[in-house]
Structure formats: structure tokens, C-alpha cells
Design a protein around this motif. Structure first.
Motif, PDB file in Angstrom:
ATOM      1  N   VAL A 141       0.845  -1.203   0.000  1.00 37.64           N
ATOM      2  CA  VAL A 141       0.000   0.000   0.000  1.00 37.64           C
ATOM      3  C   VAL A 141       0.882   1.255   0.000  1.00 37.64           C
ATOM      4  CG1 VAL A 141      -1.787   1.276   1.244  1.00 37.64           C
ATOM      5  CG2 VAL A 141      -1.905  -1.227   1.102  1.00 37.64           C
ATOM      6  N   ASP A 142       1.894   1.274   0.869  1.00 36.93           N
ATOM      7  CA  ASP A 142       2.810   2.423   0.816  1.00 36.93           C
ATOM      8  C   ASP A 142       3.611   2.398  -0.480  1.00 36.93           C
ATOM      9  OD1 ASP A 142       2.860   4.113   3.479  1.00 36.93           O
ATOM     10  OD2 ASP A 142       2.465   2.042   4.022  1.00 36.93           O
ATOM     11  N   GLY A 143       3.921   1.179  -0.957  1.00 33.00           N
ATOM     12  CA  GLY A 143       4.642   1.067  -2.237  1.00 33.00           C
ATOM     13  C   GLY A 143       3.819   1.672  -3.374  1.00 33.00           C
ATOM     14  N   PRO A 151       5.434  11.284  -8.753  1.00 32.30           N
ATOM     15  CA  PRO A 151       5.133  12.260  -9.813  1.00 32.30           C
ATOM     16  C   PRO A 151       4.364  13.480  -9.298  1.00 32.30           C
ATOM     17  CG  PRO A 151       4.497  10.033 -10.495  1.00 32.30           C
ATOM     18  CD  PRO A 151       4.842   9.956  -9.043  1.00 32.30           C
ATOM     19  N   LEU A 152       3.626  13.311  -8.181  1.00 34.57           N
ATOM     20  CA  LEU A 152       2.884  14.465  -7.645  1.00 34.57           C
ATOM     21  C   LEU A 152       3.830  15.519  -7.062  1.00 34.57           C
ATOM     22  CD1 LEU A 152      -0.200  12.754  -5.933  1.00 34.57           C
ATOM     23  CD2 LEU A 152      -0.178  14.054  -8.066  1.00 34.57           C
ATOM     24  N   CYS A 153       5.098  15.150  -6.803  1.00 35.72           N
ATOM     25  CA  CYS A 153       6.088  16.154  -6.357  1.00 35.72           C
ATOM     26  C   CYS A 153       6.308  17.170  -7.476  1.00 35.72           C
ATOM     27  CB  CYS A 153       7.431  15.507  -6.019  1.00 35.72           C
ATOM     28  SG  CYS A 153       7.380  14.356  -4.648  1.00 35.72           S
ATOM     29  N   ASP A 217     -11.794   4.447 -18.514  1.00 37.68           N
ATOM     30  CA  ASP A 217     -12.915   4.780 -17.617  1.00 37.68           C
ATOM     31  C   ASP A 217     -12.557   5.901 -16.645  1.00 37.68           C
ATOM     32  OD1 ASP A 217     -14.483   2.697 -18.679  1.00 37.68           O
ATOM     33  OD2 ASP A 217     -13.341   1.259 -17.475  1.00 37.68           O
ATOM     34  N   SER A 218     -11.396   6.482 -16.799  1.00 38.55           N
ATOM     35  CA  SER A 218     -10.954   7.520 -15.854  1.00 38.55           C
ATOM     36  C   SER A 218     -11.467   8.881 -16.316  1.00 38.55           C
ATOM     37  CB  SER A 218      -9.419   7.520 -15.763  1.00 38.55           C
ATOM     38  OG  SER A 218      -8.987   8.664 -15.080  1.00 38.55           O
ATOM     39  N   GLU A 219     -12.413   9.364 -15.557  1.00 28.81           N
ATOM     40  CA  GLU A 219     -13.127  10.587 -15.937  1.00 28.81           C
ATOM     41  C   GLU A 219     -12.198  11.813 -15.969  1.00 28.81           C
ATOM     42  OE1 GLU A 219     -16.284  10.865 -13.088  1.00 28.81           O
ATOM     43  OE2 GLU A 219     -16.673  12.956 -13.664  1.00 28.81           O
ATOM     44  N   HIS A 220     -11.273  11.866 -15.022  1.00 29.99           N
ATOM     45  CA  HIS A 220     -10.524  13.119 -14.833  1.00 29.99           C
ATOM     46  C   HIS A 220      -9.117  13.119 -15.423  1.00 29.99           C
ATOM     47  CE1 HIS A 220     -13.705  14.175 -12.046  1.00 29.99           C
ATOM     48  NE2 HIS A 220     -13.471  13.081 -11.350  1.00 29.99           N
ATOM     49  N   THR A 233      -0.821   8.363 -16.330  1.00 28.47           N
ATOM     50  CA  THR A 233      -2.205   7.886 -16.227  1.00 28.47           C
ATOM     51  C   THR A 233      -2.278   6.779 -15.172  1.00 28.47           C
ATOM     52  OG1 THR A 233      -1.978   6.093 -17.832  1.00 28.47           O
ATOM     53  CG2 THR A 233      -2.506   8.282 -18.713  1.00 28.47           C
ATOM     54  N   ASN A 234      -3.498   6.422 -14.813  1.00 27.19           N
ATOM     55  CA  ASN A 234      -3.715   5.357 -13.813  1.00 27.19           C
ATOM     56  C   ASN A 234      -3.070   4.044 -14.262  1.00 27.19           C
ATOM     57  OD1 ASN A 234      -5.307   7.394 -12.784  1.00 27.19           O
ATOM     58  ND2 ASN A 234      -7.261   6.295 -12.974  1.00 27.19           N
ATOM     59  N   ASP A 235      -3.283   3.672 -15.524  1.00 28.38           N
ATOM     60  CA  ASP A 235      -2.742   2.391 -16.005  1.00 28.38           C
ATOM     61  C   ASP A 235      -1.217   2.415 -16.072  1.00 28.38           C
ATOM     62  OD1 ASP A 235      -5.177   1.077 -16.233  1.00 28.38           O
ATOM     63  OD2 ASP A 235      -5.514   1.743 -18.293  1.00 28.38           O
TER      64      ASP A 235
HETATM   65  N1  FAQ Z   1     -10.451   4.731  -4.263  1.00 22.79           N
HETATM   66  O1  FAQ Z   1     -11.077   9.882 -13.020  1.00 22.79           O
HETATM   67  P1  FAQ Z   1     -10.362   9.096 -11.990  1.00 22.79           P
HETATM   68  C1  FAQ Z   1      -1.899   6.327   0.937  1.00 22.79           C
HETATM   69  C2  FAQ Z   1     -12.431   7.774  -7.882  1.00 22.79           C
HETATM   70  S1  FAQ Z   1      -2.606   7.601   0.128  1.00 22.79           S
HETATM   71  C3  FAQ Z   1     -11.537   5.526  -4.200  1.00 22.79           C
HETATM   72  O2  FAQ Z   1      -9.261   8.209 -12.451  1.00 22.79           O
HETATM   73  P2  FAQ Z   1      -8.484  10.836 -10.608  1.00 22.79           P
HETATM   74  C4  FAQ Z   1      -0.922   6.619   2.049  1.00 22.79           C
HETATM   75  C5  FAQ Z   1     -11.978   9.193  -8.221  1.00 22.79           C
HETATM   76  O3  FAQ Z   1     -11.837   9.965  -7.053  1.00 22.79           O
HETATM   77  C6  FAQ Z   1      -3.775   6.823  -0.983  1.00 22.79           C
HETATM   78  N2  FAQ Z   1     -11.947   6.307  -5.244  1.00 22.79           N
HETATM   79  O4  FAQ Z   1      -9.876  10.088 -10.824  1.00 22.79           O
HETATM   80  C7  FAQ Z   1      -1.108   5.635   3.122  1.00 22.79           C
HETATM   81  C8  FAQ Z   1     -13.095   9.657  -9.118  1.00 22.79           C
HETATM   82  O5  FAQ Z   1     -14.259   9.990  -8.335  1.00 22.79           O
HETATM   83  P3  FAQ Z   1     -14.778  11.536  -8.151  1.00 22.79           P
HETATM   84  C9  FAQ Z   1      -4.545   7.843  -1.676  1.00 22.79           C
HETATM   85  C10 FAQ Z   1     -11.195   6.262  -6.363  1.00 22.79           C
HETATM   86  O6  FAQ Z   1      -8.645  11.727  -9.433  1.00 22.79           O
HETATM   87  C11 FAQ Z   1      -0.516   4.389   3.047  1.00 22.79           C
HETATM   88  C12 FAQ Z   1     -13.471   8.396  -9.872  1.00 22.79           C
HETATM   89  O7  FAQ Z   1     -13.020   7.303  -9.090  1.00 22.79           O
HETATM   90  N3  FAQ Z   1      -3.734   8.501  -2.655  1.00 22.79           N
HETATM   91  O8  FAQ Z   1      -2.232   5.275   0.596  1.00 22.79           O
HETATM   92  C13 FAQ Z   1     -10.046   5.472  -6.474  1.00 22.79           C
HETATM   93  O9  FAQ Z   1      -8.003  11.444 -11.882  1.00 22.79           O
HETATM   94  C14 FAQ Z   1      -0.682   3.472   4.083  1.00 22.79           C
HETATM   95  C15 FAQ Z   1     -12.857   8.351 -11.256  1.00 22.79           C
HETATM   96  O10 FAQ Z   1     -11.422   8.186 -11.193  1.00 22.79           O
HETATM   97  C16 FAQ Z   1      -4.169   9.572  -3.327  1.00 22.79           C
HETATM   98  O11 FAQ Z   1      -5.260  10.040  -3.107  1.00 22.79           O
HETATM   99  C17 FAQ Z   1      -9.685   4.666  -5.374  1.00 22.79           C
HETATM  100  N4  FAQ Z   1      -8.608   3.846  -5.388  1.00 22.79           N
HETATM  101  O12 FAQ Z   1      -7.463   9.655 -10.262  1.00 22.79           O
HETATM  102  C18 FAQ Z   1      -1.857   5.971   4.246  1.00 22.79           C
HETATM  103  C19 FAQ Z   1      -3.202  10.147  -4.322  1.00 22.79           C
HETATM  104  N5  FAQ Z   1      -9.518   5.654  -7.708  1.00 22.79           N
HETATM  105  O13 FAQ Z   1     -13.663  12.233  -7.397  1.00 22.79           O
HETATM  106  C20 FAQ Z   1      -1.998   5.060   5.286  1.00 22.79           C
HETATM  107  C21 FAQ Z   1      -3.751  11.331  -5.017  1.00 22.79           C
HETATM  108  C22 FAQ Z   1     -10.313   6.521  -8.348  1.00 22.79           C
HETATM  109  O14 FAQ Z   1     -15.010  12.098  -9.519  1.00 22.79           O
HETATM  110  C23 FAQ Z   1      -1.396   3.797   5.195  1.00 22.79           C
HETATM  111  N6  FAQ Z   1      -4.838  11.001  -5.892  1.00 22.79           N
HETATM  112  N7  FAQ Z   1     -11.328   6.891  -7.550  1.00 22.79           N
HETATM  113  O15 FAQ Z   1     -16.017  11.439  -7.316  1.00 22.79           O
HETATM  114  C24 FAQ Z   1      -4.672  10.580  -7.178  1.00 22.79           C
HETATM  115  O16 FAQ Z   1      -3.562  10.399  -7.662  1.00 22.79           O
HETATM  116  C25 FAQ Z   1      -5.917  10.397  -8.015  1.00 22.79           C
HETATM  117  O17 FAQ Z   1      -6.961  11.074  -7.389  1.00 22.79           O
HETATM  118  C26 FAQ Z   1      -6.306   8.909  -8.264  1.00 22.79           C
HETATM  119  C27 FAQ Z   1      -7.596   8.889  -9.083  1.00 22.79           C
HETATM  120  C28 FAQ Z   1      -5.202   8.207  -9.063  1.00 22.79           C
HETATM  121  C29 FAQ Z   1      -6.530   8.160  -6.956  1.00 22.79           C
END
Ligand code: FAQ
Length: 327
Positions: A141-143, A151-153, A217-220, A233-235
Motif C-alpha cells: 500500500v505504501d509502495g 510524480p505528484l512532487c 474509464d478515468s473521468e478526470h 495515467t492510472n494504467d
Molecule cells: N479509491 O477519473 P479518476 C496512501 C475515484 S494515500 C476511491 O481516475 P483521478 C498513504 C476518483 O476519485 C492513498 N476512489 O480520478 C497511506 C473519481 O471519483 P470523483 C490515496 C477512487 O482523481 C498508506 C473516480 O473514481 N492517494 O495510501 C479510487 O483522476 C498506508 C474516477 O477516477 C491519493 O489520493 C480509489 N482507489 O485519479 C496511508 C493520491 N480511484 O472524485 C496510510 C492522489 C479513483 O469524480 C497507510 N490522488 N477513484 O467522485 C490521485 O492520484 C488520483 O486522485 C487517483 C484517481 C489516481 C486516486
């Protein structure tokens, strides 16, 4: 629940093509956008959505591991896990602060999380059933988080990009502590090795889901890539994660639970089996095993912490009054 609310948005905007073009030129020139700069409303909303979701993920992500602090098998493991969980809380705070620079308050974001409007990462809706899960979370999960966050940096929005630098350094420590736990188990008794394998079996596919839906299927993704909020991209990120992680599993002597996993010489990466997208959307829409408990726990923590927030505000008010009286 289906689409995260666009809190802080002011509705109609009068953005001229010239304004949008000038903004895009800045992005293309790799200039950082700062909170006081003019920006398209869509850019601001996208960031509030993504950073808010990211912050919630960090805070909710404390729960599955927090569950094991009292049951860590040694003092060393307990100290490391405690530090890791505290780090995740810190990441949430940097991220809430970064989002606040875009004109949305912490209270509004919290309310969206508690009401189920705001999303957080699907991965945290799975239960931690054994000590091995703590190792697997660090490793996978951290990996996955690091793969996504490096890349977000380089994100175009300055406060988010800068917050990610420290977050990634800490996630790297988290990943190593997880891998070390799993390595110890994988090299231990047959029962311990079995525990590590069972954990990998349960967490592998949900970890791949962390990267979000297929690109198609990635809207954003398209817009976020144009604005250089996302750089891959996600993939693409999912593929990088698989390619980096499969050799680690092999080194451990563990089997990745995907019968279709095969090295593809031509593409220079692994082919893999199909992800269960029905499961992904079920969990995202609130019907995973732990969704209800996670929100219940976050609500309870917010309510239990109310007196701290009230005391801090009262203290700040007293200091302000004393300062005015002394002037
Ligand atoms: N879970 O169009 P896209 C961590 C939603 S941090 C839930 O592809 P986007 C540290 C998405 O929001 C983990 N929902 O969206 C840690 C959108 O819905 P909306 C979190 C998901 O934004 C470790 C819809 O699906 N990291 O783990 C998920 O371009 C250990 C369509 O998707 C981040 O948040 C999902 N997996 O790409 C902590 C990183 N995937 O908003 C504790 C920053 C997608 O329209 C212990 N975020 N959706 O209602 C990102 O990089 C992006 O937001 C993505 C999604 C890649 C997550």
C-alpha cells in the motif's frame, strides 16, 4: 457518494479563452501555480477534490494499522508502527492545509467525509486480519502510494507538490518497514510464511485498484494530465508498480495471486489478469467490508476531539485579547 462534492466552488465563472490560454501556457512552461494566482475554476475544483480525497485517505488510512499497535509482536515493531501511523496523520494535516489554500475549510472537508460525499482510497476498506497485514500494507500500500506520489512532487500546484516531497520521504521509510516485516515472516517458520502468503493473496488485487479505474474509464485523467496535476495515467502507474513489485515477491519466495501474470519481453513489463472492477466500484460506493466502521470511527474521533479544538480556539482568543489590551 458517486461524485465527490465540489465544495468551495462559486458556481458560474467568466473565463475568457485568452485567460485559459495564458494559464495553459504557464502550465506548459512548468511554472508552479500558487494559491494567490488566478486559476480556472475547474483547476481549483479538481485540486480541492483530489487533495481532499488524498487527505481523507491518509487519515482513514491510520485506522487499519492503528488496530495493531497494541498487538505488535515486539517493542521495536510497536515503536516503528506507532511512528508510521503518526506520520500518516501528519500527511493528512499537510494535505488539508494545502487544500485550505484553495478556499475550502477543514470543517467543510471533514463534513464531506463524514456524510459519505467525499471519497477516500478504496484500499482502507479492507480489514487487517493478521500481523502479516501490517507488513503487506507497508510493502504494497505504501509502495503503491509512493509510485503514485513521486510524480505528484512535480504537480503544477505549488503547495501540493511541496507537501508531497516530505510525504514521499516518509512513505519510503514506511515501505521499508513493511517489507522488512514480510521478509522476516517469509524467512520464518512454515506457519509464518503461510501468514505472509495469505496476506499477499488478500491485498494484491486491492493494491492494484488503488491506482483508479482503467484509463478508458478515468473521468478526470485527460484534463488533469493537461493541467499537469497528474503526470502519468492510472494504467501507466499501475504497470510501473507491478513491474517493480513482482521481483520483490519472487525474492521473498511468495507467489503473486495472479495466474495470468507473465513477463512480456516485447513491452518490457508484465502482462496481468483482469482486475475485478465490480468489486472496486462496490467498495468506492461504500459497500466494502469496512466502509461503515471507518466512517463511524472517524466521526467518533472528530466528536471526541471537539474539546481540544474548542480549547485551542479559546486560548487563541485569550491571547488575542491580552495582546490588544497591552497595545
Ligand atoms: N479509491 O477519473 P479518476 C496512501 C475515484 S494515500 C476511491 O481516475 P483521478 C498513504 C476518483 O476519485 C492513498 N476512489 O480520478 C497511506 C473519481 O471519483 P470523483 C490515496 C477512487 O482523481 C498508506 C473516480 O473514481 N492517494 O495510501 C479510487 O483522476 C498506508 C474516477 O477516477 C491519493 O489520493 C480509489 N482507489 O485519479 C496511508 C493520491 N480511484 O472524485 C496510510 C492522489 C479513483 O469524480 C497507510 N490522488 N477513484 O467522485 C490521485 O492520484 C488520483 O486522485 C487517483 C484517481 C489516481 C486516486
Amino acid at each position: 457518494m458517486y461524485s465527490q462534492g465540489l465544495i468551495g466552488a462559486d458556481g458560474q465563472t467568466n473565463e475568457t479563452p485568452e485567460f485559459l490560454e495564458t494559464f495553459q501556457k504557464r502550465i506548459d512552461a512548468e511554472e508552479k501555480v500558487e494559491p494567490t494566482d488566478a486559476m480556472p475554476e475547474g483547476y481549483r475544483r479538481t485540486l480541492v477534490r483530489q487533495i481532499g480525497q488524498h487527505a481523507h485517505s491518509e487519515i482513514v488510512g491510520m485506522l487499519p494499522e492503528g488496530n495493531w499497535i497494541t498487538r505488535a509482536p515486539s517493542l521495536r515493531r510497536k515503536a516503528a508502527l506507532l511512528a508510521k501511523v503518526q506520520d500518516e496523520g501528519g500527511h493528512g494535516l499537510y494535505l488539508y492545509s494545502a487544500a485550505e489554500t484553495l478556499g475550502v475549510s477543514r470543517e467543510e472537508m471533514t463534513e464531506e467525509l463524514h456524510s459519505g460525499k467525499a471519497k477516500y482510497s478504496s484500499i482502507f476498506n479492507y480489514p487487517t486480519l493478521s500481523w502479516a497485514d501490517i507488513g503487506t500494507i507497508g510493502w504494497l500500500v505504501d509502495g503503491a502510494a509512493i509510485m503514485n506520489q513521486i510524480p505528484l512532487c512535480r504537480c503544477s500546484f505549488g503547495p501540493y507538490a511541496r507537501a508531497m516531497i516530505r510525504v514521499c520521504k516518509e512513505e519510503s521509510f514506511h515501505q521499508r518497514q513493511g517489507y522488512e516485516i514480510i521478509m522476516t515472516l517469509a524467512q520464518g517458520t512454515p506457519e509464518q510464511k503461510e501468514m505472509a502468503q495469505d496476506s499477499l493473496n488478500r491485498w494484491w488485487w486491492p493494491s492494484l485498484m488503488m491506482f483508479g479505474p482503467h484509463d478508458a474509464d478515468s473521468e478526470h485523467s485527460d484534463q488533469s494530465m493537461t493541467w499537469k496535476i497528474k503526470r502519468f495515467t492510472n494504467d501507466q502507474l499501475r504497470q510501473k508498480f507491478i513491474d517493480a513489485t513482482v521481483p520483490q515477491a519472487e525474492y521473498l519466495g511468495l507467489k503473486v495471486p495472479d495466474p495470468d501474470l507473465k513477463w512480456n519481453e516485447e513491452k518490457g513489463g508484465y502482462d496481468h489478469g483482469e482486475i475485478d472492477w465490480d468489486e472496486f466500484w462496490r467498495v468506492v460506493k461504500g459497500h466494502g467490508r469496512m466502509n461503515r466502521d471507518r466512517i463511524k470511527d472517524r466521526r467518533a474521533a472528530w466528536e471526541r476531539g471537539a474539546w481540544v479544538r474548542e480549547a485551542a480556539l479559546a486560548h487563541a482568543e485569550k491571547r488575542r485579547a491580552r495582546k490588544i489590551a497591552a497595545e
